[in-house]
Scaffold this active site. Sequence first.
Site, short mmCIF file in Angstrom:
data_model
loop_
_atom_site.label_atom_id
_atom_site.label_comp_id
_atom_site.label_asym_id
_atom_site.label_seq_id
_atom_site.Cartn_x
_atom_site.Cartn_y
_atom_site.Cartn_z
N SER A 46 76.22 27.08 51.20
CA SER A 46 77.11 28.21 51.37
C SER A 46 78.43 27.90 50.65
O SER A 46 78.91 26.76 50.68
CB SER A 46 77.34 28.50 52.85
OG SER A 46 78.00 29.75 52.97
N GLU A 47 79.01 28.95 50.03
CA GLU A 47 80.11 28.75 49.08
C GLU A 47 81.34 28.07 49.65
O GLU A 47 82.10 27.44 48.92
CB GLU A 47 80.61 30.09 48.52
CG GLU A 47 79.66 31.02 47.90
CD GLU A 47 79.01 31.94 48.91
OE1 GLU A 47 78.15 31.44 49.67
OE2 GLU A 47 79.32 33.13 48.94
N ASN A 48 81.59 28.25 50.94
CA ASN A 48 82.81 27.65 51.50
C ASN A 48 82.71 26.13 51.60
O ASN A 48 83.71 25.47 51.79
CB ASN A 48 83.17 28.28 52.85
CG ASN A 48 82.05 28.16 53.85
OD1 ASN A 48 80.88 28.12 53.49
ND2 ASN A 48 82.41 28.10 55.12
N SER A 95 81.98 22.81 45.69
CA SER A 95 81.00 23.87 45.92
C SER A 95 80.76 24.70 44.65
O SER A 95 79.62 24.98 44.29
CB SER A 95 81.50 24.79 47.04
OG SER A 95 80.60 25.83 47.26
#
Lengths: 225, 267
Positions: A46-48, A95
Amino acid sequence: MKEKLTEELVAMRAAKELVPGDYCNLGIGIPLNCAAYAAEGVLLESENGVLGYGPVHDRESLDENIERVDWDIADAGMRYLEYVPGMSFFDMLTSFAMIRSGRLISILGGLQVSEKGDAAIHSTSKDDIASKIGGSMDLSWGAKRLIVTMTHCSKDGSPKIVRELTMPVTTRGRVNLIVTDMAVIEVTSSGLVLKEFAPGWTPEEIQEQTEATLTIAPDVREMEF
Amino acid sequence: MRDKVVTAAEALAEVRDGALVAFNFWGPGTPLHLMRALQERGVKDLTICTNNYTLRADVLREQGAVDAAILLPQTRKIIVAFSGVQQEDSSASVEIARRVQEGTLEIENVSHGLFIERLHAGAMHLGGIYSPIGIGTSLENGKEKRVINGVEYLFQEPIVPDLGLINAAKADTLGNLVCHGTARAANPVIAMASRYTVAEVFEVVEPGGLDPDTIVIPASFVDRIVRIPDDDPYSRERRVEQTLRSVKYRLEKMAEAEAEAAQGGGA
């Protein structure tokens, strides 16, 4: 009116594209449902800043689980994640280096896809006051493979697989595979190839609901889940 | 050596009008206490640079929920990757639309990747970067395009915030920071890029109280440390309460929408 596939079935079919050892980012909407059907050994990102996440805490019962939930562990859509062995946390620079590097398969929701593999993912209108781009441009540009999952037609029945996008462009020429509630379509250098059709539908009926021209694969077959 | 551990008001005392302020707004790791302090500081004409500019519903803001729009009256420009500014339950949404229309608020759209790499370019003191993101999209407008080794790129300027507001789990009094879970997000890069970085933390320990192997942000990037008071509206406990209220509100909204859709279907 024939039955189209449910979102769950679309997600199940898309998840079959993932094999153990793959790294994958799932977008908001239908793609998030893929998590439940991905093979063991697929690491979700997930991007975070999390890789290797698994189950999420049920939103409905968060307040009964205050002690069990770690409130500092969430995905990009603010779903609280359970600890699972093998997960890692990192910052946004790490990320997006991962996202840009061709290491991840991206499964994203779509608003429109063109026959050239262009995609509108983040917005329906040029008149948005501010960006809804988020990570969609990075995820689609940098993916090892870009899979778009969506309904075949919009709510008003208009086709979403088109010759040219009419919505704001998220990415040009990057889509590899489209999985809809009617079909699986591969984007090739010579156009769109219909590989699979949903149970009960014929290739001709799918073409009728598609603005772009589909080539029917010689081995076209019914979708399996 | 001057003690870095101060109150939020002290930390922000020298912030000036017109400052470029960056902060991480992504759930865990959001510097809510410092955002509120910046609002109270009252400086104006700010440029706000944030990964997400999502609005809280008015009913939640009335109960203390913080979004970037608490700074809206003090803001003249927003640089943002993801925004939920068109939202019917937020009066800030109407205000943003009105101010953009009247020309007193500018919005610069980026992607999450562009946001973080432009800050990183700022941290590294680069003159700019060529990024492939945005080619063939509306982000091309006004940007220099260049082909390098057969790939198209757009020129992007670095972002060097005058003020970086960050959140971390724990600090030592020197300013070494550790983060927990997904609370890192943009915090380390904002700390590196900003001319002046203020970190809010839930706990401060003496040097030696942190394992050097686990430090995420080294002290040299941190100018001031603010320990969030235990009775603060943005203490760990109170944040959980805010989160629960927000989740409950969203679930109710979703249920309402479903009920409406079901009614519409029956009509």
